[in-house]
Design a protein around this motif. Structure first.
Motif, PDB file in Angstrom:
ATOM      1  N   LEU A 166       8.096  10.749  -7.542  1.00  0.00           N
ATOM      2  CA  LEU A 166       8.589  11.399  -6.336  1.00  0.00           C
ATOM      3  C   LEU A 166       8.214  10.594  -5.098  1.00  0.00           C
ATOM      4  N   VAL A 167       9.048  10.654  -4.077  1.00  0.00           N
ATOM      5  CA  VAL A 167       8.749  10.004  -2.806  1.00  0.00           C
ATOM      6  C   VAL A 167       7.763  10.872  -2.022  1.00  0.00           C
ATOM      7  N   ASN A 168       7.049  10.241  -1.071  1.00  0.00           N
ATOM      8  CA  ASN A 168       5.998  10.854  -0.263  1.00  0.00           C
ATOM      9  C   ASN A 168       4.768  11.110  -1.146  1.00  0.00           C
ATOM     10  N   ASP A 169       3.779  11.863  -0.626  1.00  0.00           N
ATOM     11  CA  ASP A 169       2.552  12.079  -1.389  1.00  0.00           C
ATOM     12  C   ASP A 169       2.291  13.581  -1.574  1.00  0.00           C
ATOM     13  N   PRO A 170       1.299  13.933  -2.388  1.00  0.00           N
ATOM     14  CA  PRO A 170       1.100  15.353  -2.725  1.00  0.00           C
ATOM     15  C   PRO A 170       0.804  16.256  -1.528  1.00  0.00           C
ATOM     16  N   GLY A 171       0.304  15.704  -0.431  1.00  0.00           N
ATOM     17  CA  GLY A 171      -0.039  16.539   0.712  1.00  0.00           C
ATOM     18  C   GLY A 171       1.149  17.079   1.473  1.00  0.00           C
ATOM     19  N   PHE A 172       2.297  16.371   1.395  1.00  0.00           N
ATOM     20  CA  PHE A 172       3.449  16.716   2.216  1.00  0.00           C
ATOM     21  C   PHE A 172       3.988  18.109   1.881  1.00  0.00           C
ATOM     22  N   LYS A 173       4.016  18.987   2.893  1.00  0.00           N
ATOM     23  CA  LYS A 173       4.518  20.358   2.777  1.00  0.00           C
ATOM     24  C   LYS A 173       3.779  21.164   1.706  1.00  0.00           C
ATOM     25  N   SER A 174       2.509  20.798   1.493  1.00  0.00           N
ATOM     26  CA  SER A 174       1.706  21.535   0.521  1.00  0.00           C
ATOM     27  C   SER A 174       1.057  22.770   1.147  1.00  0.00           C
ATOM     28  N   VAL A 206      10.846   1.483 -12.681  1.00  0.00           N
ATOM     29  CA  VAL A 206      10.395   2.590 -11.860  1.00  0.00           C
ATOM     30  C   VAL A 206      11.575   3.126 -11.070  1.00  0.00           C
ATOM     31  N   LEU A 207      11.744   4.441 -11.096  1.00  0.00           N
ATOM     32  CA  LEU A 207      12.806   5.112 -10.358  1.00  0.00           C
ATOM     33  C   LEU A 207      12.182   6.166  -9.448  1.00  0.00           C
ATOM     34  N   ILE A 208      12.466   6.064  -8.156  1.00  0.00           N
ATOM     35  CA  ILE A 208      11.983   7.048  -7.198  1.00  0.00           C
ATOM     36  C   ILE A 208      13.043   8.127  -7.031  1.00  0.00           C
ATOM     37  N   VAL A 209      12.612   9.376  -7.074  1.00  0.00           N
ATOM     38  CA  VAL A 209      13.527  10.498  -6.872  1.00  0.00           C
ATOM     39  C   VAL A 209      13.731  10.683  -5.371  1.00  0.00           C
TER      40      VAL A 209
END
Length: 550
Positions: A166-174, A206-209
């Motif tokens: 997934l793009v971005n990191d786990p903190g985003f909109k958490s 590698v494929l980014i969603v």
């Protein structure tokens, strides 16, 4: 040839200066850098004769000769062992994937179509690359971040496999500000990191969603940026250390794969759960990519003003000189992407700051380096090359002060610091702004990862404290709403379009404001004996401490 081109640029300069003189008198911003000087340089750098300043074209030759000529005129020393130029060897790879990507092994075979469902390319300098029956694995955010106690690859052997991340990191909109940096993207969320980490793990592909909100741009941006020719720095191993295939897939395409493995609903929430473990998708990927390769050399332009008391310590001012060249015509038939704001403005500010330093009564104690870099638009390549092939030692480099796409809507009461909260350079700017009765602001969209999108970032990656700033939106003359409208109009109508043109009516007062703050910062740093550091929580703090022997 070079001298003829320099003469041509000088002739264009005369036209620009005459044009500037024929417009209304500019105000003089607080400080030695003037709006008129910046405007005159933009008039040259964004002139049609430079054909959009694309690397490997006559536009590059004319742009870099103009910049070097200005450095020489100011009496600055050539910055690279007697030369104003640093060669940047590159390879242009035009990757063409097969029309479809076939996914087999599941309950129902899945066929994905190029551009519509996926984009794929390779950095490997080979005529063709192939993935045959490469097992697919969902690796969450694709992040290995020890300081956050996070490892999406824990226990996973990805040799021969293709990871979906997934793009971005786990903190985003958490909703959790303590998870990474909350809604503010860390480098672990940047797409470039995803590709780098997958390669370090040994993945074949590698494929980014793609999801619009966490990426901060639409699928069309992905397709426009990742089809056709791409430039990369030449590497001794011909990029064989990278995954065979790098790419993106749409959210809808990803859901087809993930649903097969029982992953439904909010996939971001699923991947950010504590204790997440990679999920085999029980399907295999088949894809081939054919390449056309072209090798050439572009150039950074560098000049130095030797310090009076600490000449072996350095402050770098950077800006990228390149833009997009000649491309698709707009409705008016204009096909030259002149990039007056992006980034003739930053280069003009760089030259104007250089002039200011040569005119100060008390010369700076530390050496000042003026670095105009190539190929930012191709992936920050010129600054990456300098950062990995530094002319001056990185542990003696005090800071990088970068300028990119300065606002053309006049003076503001606020100044925007990209990625605010990273390092102590911001504290100086805060103080200077308050002295003027102004203030600083951070990113209006911190989840977009703006700190990782311009040339200062490559200095940060090697530990050098780096600052990128611009004038904000609160117009002195017209107010904040008007300023925001101007910013939106530029982003929506002129960014990366032929309409990003020079006009004699262009308001460069805000550019001068920003440049004067940057000048003041560099001059102050030059006369100090300490080195600014990274703030607690910055992902670059430990890198700097290691390079400084701490």
């Amino acid at each position: 040839m070079k001298y003829k081109l320099l003469s041509l640029s000088m002739a264009v300069t005369g036209i620009a200066l005459l044009s500037a003189c024929n417009t209304k008198k500019e105000k003089t911003s607080t400080g030695p850098v003037t709006a008129a000087d910046i405007k005159a340089h933009i008039a040259v750098l964004a002139n049609d004769s430079l054909q959009g300043r694309k690397p490997f074209t006559i536009g590059e030759t004319r742009a870099i000769n103009y910049i070097a000529g200005q450095f020489k005129k100011l009496g600055l020393e050539p910055g690279n062992h007697g030369s104003y130029f640093q060669d940047v060897p590159m390879v242009e790879i035009t990757s063409t994937p097969s029309a479809t990507m076939e996914i087999t092994g599941g309950k129902t075979p899945v066929t994905m179509h190029a551009v519509t469902d996926f984009v794929a390319f390779t950095r490997r300098e080979q005529d063709t690359v192939q993935l045959k029956n490469s097992p697919l694995v969902f690796a969450g955010y694709g992040v290995v971040a020890p300081q956050y106690h996070w490892n999406d690859y824990a226990g996973l052997d990805v040799k021969g496999k293709t990871v979906v991340v997934l793009v971005n990191d786990p903190g985003f909109k958490s909703g959790d500000r303590t998870l990474f940096h909350g809604d503010t993207m860390t480098y672990y969320g940047r797409w470039t990191y995803k590709f780098e980490e997958a390669a370090r793990q040994g993945a074949a592909g590698v494929l980014i969603v793609h999801q619009t909100e966490p990426a901060s741009y639409k699928w069309s941006v992905v397709t426009n940026s990742n089809t056709g020719a791409r430039l990369y720095l030449q590497q001794a191993d011909k990029h064989m250390n990278r995954c065979k295939m790098e790419g993106w897939i749409t959210e809808d395409a990803a859901k087809k794969l993930l649903t097969n493995a029982g992953i439904t609903g909010d996939i971001r929430a699923y991947a950010r759960k504590k204790g997440f473990k990679p999920v085999p998708l029980n399907m295999n990927l088949n894809l081939s990519i054919s390449n056309k390769l072209k090798y050439s050399t572009s150039h950074n332009v560098v000049a130095t003003l030797k310090g009076a008391t600490r000449p072996n310590e350095y402050i770098i001012y950077s800006a990228h000189w390149d833009h997009l060249g000649i491309g698709k015509p707009d409705a008016k038939g204009d096909s030259i992407y002149n990039g007056a704001v992006d980034n003739a403005s930053g280069t003009a500010a760089l030259l104007s700051i250089a002039k200011a330093f040569t005119q100060v009564k008390d010369k700076p104690g530390r050496s000042i380096v003026f670095l105009a870099v190539t190929s930012e638009e191709q992936g920050l390549l010129g600054s990456e090359y300098y950062a990995t092939h530094p002319i001056y030692p990185l542990n003696k480099t005090v800071a990088d002060l970068n300028m990119d796409a300065l606002g053309s809507y006049g003076e503001t009461k606020d100044f925007s610091i990209t990625g605010k909260g990273q390092n102590e350079l911001e504290d100086y700017i805060d103080s200077f702004a308050r002295e003027l009765g102004y203030h600083t602001v951070g990113d209006k969209n911190p989840g977009a990862g703006g700190y990782y999108r311009s040339d200062h970032f490559n200095f940060a990656k090697v530990g050098v404290p780096a600052l990128d700033m611009n004038n904000g939106a609160e117009s002195v003359e017209h107010g904040a709403d008007w300023g925001k409208k101007q910013q939106k109009e530029y982003n929506d109508q002129h960014y990366h379009q032929p309409s990003d043109n020079y006009s004699p009516d262009m308001n460069t007062e805000g550019m001068a404001q920003t440049a004067n703050l940057m000048f003041k910062l560099g001059y102050k740093l030059s006369n100090e004996t300490t080195f600014p550091g990274w703030k607690t929580g910055s992902e670059f703090k430990s890198i700097r401490e290691q390079s400084m022997g701490k």
